[in-house]
Each structure stands twice: as C-alpha cells, then as structure tokens.
Motif scaffolding. Structure first.
Motif, mmCIF file in Angstrom:
data_model
loop_
_atom_site.group_PDB
_atom_site.id
_atom_site.type_symbol
_atom_site.label_atom_id
_atom_site.label_comp_id
_atom_site.label_asym_id
_atom_site.label_seq_id
_atom_site.Cartn_x
_atom_site.Cartn_y
_atom_site.Cartn_z
ATOM 1 N N THR A 1 -4.464 0.586 9.661
ATOM 2 C CA THR A 1 -5.266 0.125 8.525
ATOM 3 C C THR A 1 -5.575 1.229 7.522
ATOM 4 O OG1 THR A 1 -7.288 0.420 9.844
ATOM 5 C CG2 THR A 1 -6.304 -1.797 9.785
ATOM 6 N N ALA A 2 -5.118 2.459 7.801
ATOM 7 C CA ALA A 2 -5.224 3.501 6.771
ATOM 8 C C ALA A 2 -4.325 3.155 5.591
ATOM 9 C CB ALA A 2 -4.850 4.866 7.349
ATOM 10 N N HIS A 3 -3.293 2.342 5.837
ATOM 11 C CA HIS A 3 -2.413 1.860 4.774
ATOM 12 C C HIS A 3 -2.998 0.543 4.270
ATOM 13 C CE1 HIS A 3 0.501 4.939 5.786
ATOM 14 N NE2 HIS A 3 0.462 4.555 7.050
ATOM 15 N N ARG A 4 -3.660 0.604 3.136
ATOM 16 C CA ARG A 4 -4.406 -0.562 2.671
ATOM 17 C C ARG A 4 -3.498 -1.689 2.184
ATOM 18 N NH1 ARG A 4 -8.561 -0.160 5.390
ATOM 19 N NH2 ARG A 4 -9.371 -1.926 4.148
ATOM 20 N N LEU A 5 -2.304 -1.364 1.712
ATOM 21 C CA LEU A 5 -1.355 -2.371 1.250
ATOM 22 C C LEU A 5 -0.246 -2.522 2.292
ATOM 23 C CD1 LEU A 5 -1.032 -1.482 -2.540
ATOM 24 C CD2 LEU A 5 -2.474 -3.231 -1.473
ATOM 25 N N ALA A 6 0.080 -3.755 2.626
ATOM 26 C CA ALA A 6 1.033 -4.026 3.710
ATOM 27 C C ALA A 6 2.475 -4.186 3.237
ATOM 28 C CB ALA A 6 0.609 -5.289 4.456
ATOM 29 N N LEU B 1 5.800 -4.818 5.672
ATOM 30 C CA LEU B 1 6.513 -6.092 5.662
ATOM 31 C C LEU B 1 7.973 -5.912 5.242
ATOM 32 C CD1 LEU B 1 3.714 -8.293 4.067
ATOM 33 C CD2 LEU B 1 4.452 -8.327 6.462
ATOM 34 N N TYR B 2 8.213 -5.095 4.213
ATOM 35 C CA TYR B 2 9.592 -4.847 3.800
ATOM 36 C C TYR B 2 10.364 -4.107 4.890
ATOM 37 C CZ TYR B 2 9.476 -6.526 -1.028
ATOM 38 O OH TYR B 2 9.431 -7.323 -2.157
ATOM 39 N N GLY B 3 9.676 -3.264 5.648
ATOM 40 C CA GLY B 3 10.337 -2.574 6.750
ATOM 41 C C GLY B 3 10.793 -3.537 7.824
ATOM 42 N N ILE B 4 9.934 -4.504 8.162
ATOM 43 C CA ILE B 4 10.314 -5.529 9.134
ATOM 44 C C ILE B 4 11.493 -6.332 8.606
ATOM 45 C CG2 ILE B 4 9.560 -7.613 10.339
ATOM 46 C CD1 ILE B 4 6.694 -6.474 10.252
ATOM 47 N N ALA B 5 11.404 -6.743 7.341
ATOM 48 C CA ALA B 5 12.485 -7.522 6.737
ATOM 49 C C ALA B 5 13.790 -6.722 6.715
ATOM 50 C CB ALA B 5 12.100 -7.949 5.325
ATOM 51 N N ALA B 6 13.698 -5.431 6.389
ATOM 52 C CA ALA B 6 14.901 -4.597 6.337
ATOM 53 C C ALA B 6 15.568 -4.498 7.704
ATOM 54 C CB ALA B 6 14.555 -3.205 5.814
ATOM 55 N N ASN B 7 14.756 -4.386 8.753
ATOM 56 C CA ASN B 7 15.319 -4.339 10.104
ATOM 57 C C ASN B 7 16.041 -5.638 10.441
ATOM 58 O OD1 ASN B 7 14.468 -1.737 10.741
ATOM 59 N ND2 ASN B 7 12.509 -2.423 11.570
ATOM 60 N N ASP C 1 11.188 -2.740 -5.719
ATOM 61 C CA ASP C 1 10.255 -1.930 -6.502
ATOM 62 C C ASP C 1 9.330 -1.079 -5.630
ATOM 63 O OD1 ASP C 1 11.139 -2.702 -9.039
ATOM 64 O OD2 ASP C 1 9.894 -4.502 -9.024
ATOM 65 N N LEU C 2 9.831 -0.612 -4.503
ATOM 66 C CA LEU C 2 9.042 0.286 -3.673
ATOM 67 C C LEU C 2 9.193 1.713 -4.174
ATOM 68 C CD1 LEU C 2 9.586 -0.905 0.021
ATOM 69 C CD2 LEU C 2 7.882 -1.654 -1.650
ATOM 70 N N GLY C 3 8.137 2.498 -4.044
ATOM 71 C CA GLY C 3 8.194 3.909 -4.391
ATOM 72 C C GLY C 3 8.748 4.722 -3.237
ATOM 73 N N TYR C 4 9.010 6.004 -3.479
ATOM 74 C CA TYR C 4 9.554 6.881 -2.430
ATOM 75 C C TYR C 4 8.735 6.788 -1.147
ATOM 76 C CZ TYR C 4 12.517 9.541 -5.722
ATOM 77 O OH TYR C 4 13.467 9.935 -6.627
ATOM 78 N N GLN C 5 7.425 6.994 -1.262
ATOM 79 C CA GLN C 5 6.578 7.020 -0.077
ATOM 80 C C GLN C 5 6.568 5.663 0.618
ATOM 81 O OE1 GLN C 5 5.118 9.822 1.261
ATOM 82 N NE2 GLN C 5 4.815 8.419 2.988
ATOM 83 N N GLU C 6 6.587 4.596 -0.170
ATOM 84 C CA GLU C 6 6.608 3.257 0.414
ATOM 85 C C GLU C 6 7.908 3.011 1.176
ATOM 86 O OE1 GLU C 6 3.915 0.399 -2.373
ATOM 87 O OE2 GLU C 6 5.814 1.093 -3.242
ATOM 88 N N VAL C 7 9.041 3.468 0.624
ATOM 89 C CA VAL C 7 10.314 3.320 1.324
ATOM 90 C C VAL C 7 10.299 4.125 2.620
ATOM 91 C CG1 VAL C 7 12.804 3.740 1.225
ATOM 92 C CG2 VAL C 7 11.611 2.840 -0.779
ATOM 93 N N GLU D 1 7.712 4.830 4.426
ATOM 94 C CA GLU D 1 6.878 4.094 5.374
ATOM 95 C C GLU D 1 7.611 2.863 5.902
ATOM 96 O OE1 GLU D 1 3.289 3.150 3.326
ATOM 97 O OE2 GLU D 1 2.758 5.254 2.958
ATOM 98 N N ALA D 2 8.295 2.160 5.019
ATOM 99 C CA ALA D 2 8.989 0.933 5.411
ATOM 100 C C ALA D 2 10.079 1.214 6.446
ATOM 101 C CB ALA D 2 9.593 0.258 4.183
ATOM 102 N N LEU D 3 10.873 2.259 6.210
ATOM 103 C CA LEU D 3 12.009 2.561 7.077
ATOM 104 C C LEU D 3 11.675 3.581 8.152
ATOM 105 C CD1 LEU D 3 14.868 2.715 4.409
ATOM 106 C CD2 LEU D 3 14.108 0.758 5.783
ATOM 107 N N ARG D 4 10.450 4.129 8.099
ATOM 108 C CA ARG D 4 9.993 5.122 9.073
ATOM 109 C C ARG D 4 10.922 6.326 9.099
ATOM 110 N NH1 ARG D 4 7.862 1.447 14.229
ATOM 111 N NH2 ARG D 4 6.402 0.163 13.000
ATOM 112 N N ILE D 5 11.181 6.846 7.910
ATOM 113 C CA ILE D 5 12.000 8.040 7.764
ATOM 114 C C ILE D 5 11.250 9.031 6.884
ATOM 115 C CG2 ILE D 5 14.202 6.852 8.071
ATOM 116 C CD1 ILE D 5 14.522 6.730 5.064
ATOM 117 N N PRO D 6 11.595 10.321 6.960
ATOM 118 C CA PRO D 6 10.912 11.317 6.128
ATOM 119 C C PRO D 6 11.135 11.070 4.638
ATOM 120 C CG PRO D 6 12.112 12.373 7.913
ATOM 121 C CD PRO D 6 12.558 10.941 7.883
#
Length: 223
Positions: free
Chosen positions: A81-86, A90-96, A160-166, A168-173
C-alpha cells in the motif's frame, strides 16, 4: 464475459473515488469488505482491456482482463500500500498473462507483416484510438523484438506508463527499463528506416509518454 463496462464518469484513471479513497485505500479496505474491490475494476478495467486488445485482439482481451482482476483480488493481501496507485501492479499482472500468449501475438504480427491481414491482428490493426496504428511495417518490427523489449516498449507507448511504473509492473530495475526501451526503439526505427511516417509516429508516441518526457534515451543504456 463480453468485456469491461465503460468507465463511469470521474472514475477511470483518476487517483481517488467519490469517497476520497485511492487505489491503496480500496485494496486495503477490501480485505474486510470484498465488495469494495469492484471500485478498482470500475476504475482500471477499461484501460487494461484496451491494452490487452491492442496486444492480442478483442476476444483474448476479455479473458485477460477478467483474469487480471481475479488474480489481483486473490493476491490483494500482498499488495504494498506504499504504492498508492495500482496501475503498475495491474498492468504487470496483465503483461504476465499476455506473455503466456506470446506465440499467438508474434504469429499474428508476422502474418500481418507478411500479408497485411490476419484474423486476430485485424481486430487491433489500424485502430482509430491508437497513437501508433499496427500496420504491416510496424507489425514486423514488433514481432522481431524480444518479449521483454516488446513489453517495455508497448507499456510505454500504449499504456502510458512511466519508467518507474514499468519497472514496478515488470519487477525489473529502472536501468533495465531504460536499456530495453532504448534497444527496442532503435530496432523498430531500423526496421522502419524506409518508412519515416511510422518512425515519426513511434517517436511522437514515446515523446508524449510520461516515461520519456524530459528524458533522453541515451545509447549508454544499451547493454
């Protein structure tokens, strides 16, 4: 399921609902009140469905969207919940889930590149709401990318995800996001070097994205 409902006015893409709850609040409170999770679906399902449709076609997008939110609901207790926007989550789940259909996606892209038409690709090629219409030249370029590079490029250009959002979504540096995006952009530009209209559309879409605003894609990021 026939696809997500249209977003209610004032919900999709916004940070808070009518009761002032952001995504993290909704997820946390849904642990005790599961019905509240529907608000997260209302807010984000249209965008997830649109992205999945661009990748796999309308039919598959229904299933991808439904499964994305089913997985999100089942795993919501582990959400940070430190990540206030989901959105990234959600895009990470969809991408998988989309990644499990990568052969279908690549096959459709190659067919579109070769013949200019494919039963699957036809549902998402030349869409009026796409800033980068998937037509034959671009389809071939996208098909040539590795799955990881394609995920990063399309999460930026279409979601339209930003670098940091991508990241987080893909769990990569974050640095990996930058290097993959730079590599994907170079490969696509090289593939479309004889068609400046497509390279211009790609650059315009990426330059308008939050991921690239004010940030140059330096060759030094390529590994």
């Amino acid at each position: 399921m026939t696809g997500p409902p249209p977003a209610r006015p004032g919900t999709a893409g916004e940070g808070r609902d009518s009761d002032g709850r952001d995504d993290a609040d909704v997820i946390a409170q849904s642990l005790d009140e599961p019905e509240l999770f529907a608000g997260l679906y209302d807010r984000h399902a249209p965008d997830i469905h649109r992205y999945a449709a661009r990748r796999l076609g309308e039919g598959a997008a229904d299933d991808i969207t439904a499964e994305t939110f089913l997985i999100a609901f089942r795993t919501r207790a582990r959400y940070d919940t430190a990540h206030r926007l989901a959105r990234p989550w959600l895009y990470g789940i969809a991408a998988n889930l989309i990644g499990k259909h990568r052969r279908t996606e690549v096959r459709a892209l190659k067919a579109l590149a070769r013949a200019g038409h494919d039963p699957v690709a036809a549902s998402w090629s030349d869409r009026s709401d796409d800033r980068i219409a998937v037509q034959a030249p671009l389809a071939g370029a996208l098909a040539s990318l590795s799955p990881g590079d394609r995920h990063v490029l399309l999460l930026v250009a279409w979601a339209d995800l930003g670098y940091q959002e991508v990241a987080e979504a893909l769990r990569i540096p974050l640095g990996t996001v930058r290097s993959r995006l730079n590599r994907a952009r170079r490969k696509v530009r090289a593939s479309l070097s004889t068609d400046p209209a497509f390279t211009s559309a790609l650059d315009s879409a990426l330059d308008a994205s939050p991921a690239t605003a004010g940030q140059e894609l330096s060759p030094s990021w390529t590994k």
